[in-house]
Design an enzyme around this catalytic site. Structure first.
Site, PDB file in Angstrom:
ATOM      1  N   LYS A 198      -9.471  -8.967  -0.206  1.00  0.00           N
ATOM      2  CA  LYS A 198      -8.228  -9.089   0.562  1.00  0.00           C
ATOM      3  C   LYS A 198      -8.501  -8.862   2.054  1.00  0.00           C
ATOM      4  O   LYS A 198      -9.328  -8.036   2.413  1.00  0.00           O
ATOM      5  CB  LYS A 198      -7.216  -8.040   0.061  1.00  0.00           C
ATOM      6  CG  LYS A 198      -6.859  -8.197  -1.415  1.00  0.00           C
ATOM      7  CD  LYS A 198      -6.119  -6.974  -1.956  1.00  0.00           C
ATOM      8  CE  LYS A 198      -6.958  -5.726  -1.947  1.00  0.00           C
ATOM      9  NZ  LYS A 198      -6.322  -4.555  -2.586  1.00  0.00           N
ATOM     10  N   THR A 226       3.593  -1.610   5.445  1.00  0.00           N
ATOM     11  CA  THR A 226       2.636  -2.210   4.503  1.00  0.00           C
ATOM     12  C   THR A 226       2.132  -1.203   3.468  1.00  0.00           C
ATOM     13  O   THR A 226       1.068  -1.372   2.912  1.00  0.00           O
ATOM     14  CB  THR A 226       1.424  -2.793   5.263  1.00  0.00           C
ATOM     15  OG1 THR A 226       0.873  -1.747   6.080  1.00  0.00           O
ATOM     16  CG2 THR A 226       1.794  -3.991   6.107  1.00  0.00           C
ATOM     17  N   GLY A 228       1.415   0.185   0.151  1.00  0.00           N
ATOM     18  CA  GLY A 228       1.399  -0.308  -1.224  1.00  0.00           C
ATOM     19  C   GLY A 228       1.133  -1.800  -1.372  1.00  0.00           C
ATOM     20  O   GLY A 228       1.332  -2.366  -2.449  1.00  0.00           O
ATOM     21  N   THR A 229       0.660  -2.440  -0.303  1.00  0.00           N
ATOM     22  CA  THR A 229       0.425  -3.895  -0.394  1.00  0.00           C
ATOM     23  C   THR A 229      -0.618  -4.230  -1.473  1.00  0.00           C
ATOM     24  O   THR A 229      -0.448  -5.173  -2.239  1.00  0.00           O
ATOM     25  CB  THR A 229      -0.051  -4.478   0.954  1.00  0.00           C
ATOM     26  OG1 THR A 229      -1.095  -3.657   1.463  1.00  0.00           O
ATOM     27  CG2 THR A 229       1.072  -4.559   1.960  1.00  0.00           C
ATOM     28  N   GLY A 230      -1.703  -3.456  -1.511  1.00  0.00           N
ATOM     29  CA  GLY A 230      -2.780  -3.754  -2.473  1.00  0.00           C
ATOM     30  C   GLY A 230      -2.326  -3.534  -3.905  1.00  0.00           C
ATOM     31  O   GLY A 230      -2.611  -4.343  -4.794  1.00  0.00           O
ATOM     32  N   CYS A 231      -1.582  -2.445  -4.142  1.00  0.00           N
ATOM     33  CA  CYS A 231      -1.069  -2.164  -5.500  1.00  0.00           C
ATOM     34  C   CYS A 231      -0.138  -3.291  -5.941  1.00  0.00           C
ATOM     35  O   CYS A 231      -0.211  -3.779  -7.076  1.00  0.00           O
ATOM     36  CB  CYS A 231      -0.281  -0.854  -5.516  1.00  0.00           C
ATOM     37  SG  CYS A 231      -1.258   0.585  -5.080  1.00  0.00           S
TER      38      CYS A 231
HETATM   39  N1  ADP Z   1       0.292  -7.870   7.912  1.00  0.00           N
HETATM   40  C1  ADP Z   1       0.132  -8.645   6.830  1.00  0.00           C
HETATM   41  N2  ADP Z   1       0.696  -9.874   6.788  1.00  0.00           N
HETATM   42  C2  ADP Z   1       0.561 -10.666   5.706  1.00  0.00           C
HETATM   43  N3  ADP Z   1      -0.136 -10.304   4.608  1.00  0.00           N
HETATM   44  C3  ADP Z   1      -0.730  -9.085   4.586  1.00  0.00           C
HETATM   45  C4  ADP Z   1      -0.638  -8.199   5.696  1.00  0.00           C
HETATM   46  N4  ADP Z   1      -1.315  -7.054   5.376  1.00  0.00           N
HETATM   47  C5  ADP Z   1      -1.798  -7.234   4.140  1.00  0.00           C
HETATM   48  N5  ADP Z   1      -1.466  -8.472   3.657  1.00  0.00           N
HETATM   49  C6  ADP Z   1      -1.788  -8.987   2.325  1.00  0.00           C
HETATM   50  O1  ADP Z   1      -1.477  -7.970   1.374  1.00  0.00           O
HETATM   51  C7  ADP Z   1      -2.427  -7.957   0.324  1.00  0.00           C
HETATM   52  C8  ADP Z   1      -3.112  -6.588   0.296  1.00  0.00           C
HETATM   53  O2  ADP Z   1      -4.069  -6.561   1.340  1.00  0.00           O
HETATM   54  P1  ADP Z   1      -4.731  -5.300   1.997  1.00  0.00           P
HETATM   55  O3  ADP Z   1      -3.741  -4.645   2.891  1.00  0.00           O
HETATM   56  O4  ADP Z   1      -5.998  -5.773   2.595  1.00  0.00           O
HETATM   57  O5  ADP Z   1      -5.032  -4.356   0.738  1.00  0.00           O
HETATM   58  P2  ADP Z   1      -4.892  -2.803   0.509  1.00  0.00           P
HETATM   59  O6  ADP Z   1      -3.424  -2.474   0.483  1.00  0.00           O
HETATM   60  O7  ADP Z   1      -5.560  -2.612  -0.809  1.00  0.00           O
HETATM   61  O8  ADP Z   1      -5.583  -2.130   1.635  1.00  0.00           O
HETATM   62  C9  ADP Z   1      -3.395  -9.111   0.615  1.00  0.00           C
HETATM   63  O9  ADP Z   1      -2.960 -10.256  -0.084  1.00  0.00           O
HETATM   64  C10 ADP Z   1      -3.275  -9.289   2.132  1.00  0.00           C
HETATM   65  O10 ADP Z   1      -3.605 -10.583   2.550  1.00  0.00           O
HETATM   66  C1  LIG Z   2      -0.872   6.660  -6.199  1.00  0.00           C
HETATM   67  C2  LIG Z   2      -1.403   5.706  -5.209  1.00  0.00           C
HETATM   68  N1  LIG Z   2      -2.191   4.688  -5.631  1.00  0.00           N
HETATM   69  C3  LIG Z   2      -2.695   3.800  -4.737  1.00  0.00           C
HETATM   70  C4  LIG Z   2      -2.435   3.935  -3.398  1.00  0.00           C
HETATM   71  C5  LIG Z   2      -3.008   2.974  -2.391  1.00  0.00           C
HETATM   72  O1  LIG Z   2      -2.184   1.901  -2.345  1.00  0.00           O
HETATM   73  P1  LIG Z   2      -2.419   0.603  -1.456  1.00  0.00           P
HETATM   74  O2  LIG Z   2      -1.716  -0.497  -2.103  1.00  0.00           O
HETATM   75  O3  LIG Z   2      -3.861   0.433  -1.169  1.00  0.00           O
HETATM   76  O4  LIG Z   2      -1.605   0.948  -0.168  1.00  0.00           O
HETATM   77  P2  LIG Z   2      -1.760   2.083   0.922  1.00  0.00           P
HETATM   78  O5  LIG Z   2      -1.434   3.408   0.380  1.00  0.00           O
HETATM   79  O6  LIG Z   2      -3.164   1.971   1.384  1.00  0.00           O
HETATM   80  O7  LIG Z   2      -0.737   1.657   1.916  1.00  0.00           O
HETATM   81  C6  LIG Z   2      -1.590   4.985  -2.989  1.00  0.00           C
HETATM   82  N2  LIG Z   2      -1.271   5.149  -1.706  1.00  0.00           N
HETATM   83  N3  LIG Z   2      -1.103   5.857  -3.912  1.00  0.00           N
END
Ligand code: ADP
Ligand SMILES: Cc1ncc(COP(=O)(O)OP(=O)(O)O)c(N)n1
Length: 272
Positions: free
Chosen positions: A176, A210, A212-215
């Site tokens: 991602k 943003t 929790g985007t990855g979850c």
């Molecule tokens: N500012 C943003 N605008 C559009 N898509 C985003 C943005 N930030 C993250 N994404 C998307 O959200 C999903 C999670 O990405 P990311 O943030 O890299 O993961 P994580 O939450 O695990 O750190 C991916 O599909 C990424 O392309």
């Molecule tokens: C309980 C718990 N699990 C996973 C995460 C991390 O989530 P993620 O989607 O990577 O988003 P951020 O926390 O990095 O914004 C979490 N925070 N808590």
């Protein structure tokens, strides 16, 4: 197969509701899938960050997985925050025992606020015990660097990291691109199916909401796989789900607010 698709999330609880088990179950529900959970750890968390982590004993994770697997059944599952090598070992043993193969591994390591959600010594267990069970693994850029051992600067580096991650036994990978600050107005997720690469390019939404985007992305992917959607189509739907969730922010909390899990289905309804 039962009439309704069933998805299991094996992850940590986020009291703030934006990530972890709570985000996963909301996403499953929005995509029309019956959601179940096995909790690995309880975090004390809100939009300002994680203030404490209470891991559960590995047996607690194993027993929850056994309870749902032996009774309700599971069409696809995802793993999220696993915290320790012991919990990873217990989770991997259950996945192997049930023979589940629609397994999404979200290799959660560090929350956006900087809190550690995986002990450093557990990375090797993640690589050796969980990646070989993964149908699709979904690292963000820092996680892809840790798993591959590469410093990722370019798209070529990302492709090499994807190959290395698959060499540990994962069948497919999505790296991602949310953390790529240099990407300007675009965000690029790289999909590799073990043979071919595809880039999913989207508009980068300028927001701090943003959490929790990855979850949410990996839960949407799991929900689609539970319904029997082919892998790349499932990745594309998950990408559309998270784009809508980020774009229609809820404005909750004083820090990194949660994404909007209602948005995708509401937009689908509106376009009909
Ligand atoms: N500012 C943003 N605008 C559009 N898509 C985003 C943005 N930030 C993250 N994404 C998307 O959200 C999903 C999670 O990405 P990311 O943030 O890299 O993961 P994580 O939450 O695990 O750190 C991916 O599909 C990424 O392309
Ligand atoms: C309980 C718990 N699990 C996973 C995460 C991390 O989530 P993620 O989607 O990577 O988003 P951020 O926390 O990095 O914004 C979490 N925070 N808590």
């Amino acid at each position: 197969m039962s009439q309704i698709a069933r998805a299991l999330t094996i992850a940590g609880s986020d009291s703030g509701g934006g990530a972890g088990i709570q985000a996963d179950l909301k996403t499953f529900q929005e995509l029309g899938v019956f959601g179940m959970s096995a909790i690995t750890a309880v975090t004390v968390q809100n939009t300002l960050g994680v203030s404490n982590v209470y891991p559960l004993p590995p047996e607690a994770a194993a027993e929850q997985i056994d309870a749902v697997g032996s009774d309700l059944g599971v069409d696809a599952l995802k793993t999220g925050m696993l915290f320790s090598a012991e919990i990873i070992g217990a989770v991997a043993a259950q996945i192997r025992a049930f023979g589940w193969n629609r397994v999404v591994v979200d290799p959660v390591m560090i929350a956006k606020g900087g809190a550690s959600l995986l002990q450093t010594e557990a990375v090797q267990a993640l690589r050796s015990q969980l990646l070989p069970l993964a149908y699709i693994v979904t690292p963000n850029l820092p996680e892809a660097e840790v798993l591959s051992g590469l410093s990722i600067r370019s798209m070529e580096d990302r492709r090499e990291a994807a190959k290395r991650i698959c060499a540990y036994g994962a069948q497919q990978v999505v790296i991602k691109g949310g953390h790529d600050a240099a990407a300007g107005e675009q965000v690029v997720d790289l999909y590799y199916d073990g043979a071919t690469f595809s880039e999913l390019v989207e508009r980068r939404i300028p927001t701090s909401q943003t959490h929790g985007t990855g979850c949410t992305f990996s839960a949407a992917l799991t929900a689609e796989l539970a319904k029997g959607t082919p892998a790349f189509e499932a990745v594309r739907t998950a990408r559309a789900f998270i784009q809508a969730a980020i774009e229609h922010e809820l404005g909750l909390g004083q820090g990194h607010g949660p994404t909007n899990h209602f948005a995708y289905r509401r937009l689908q309804g509106a376009s009909r």
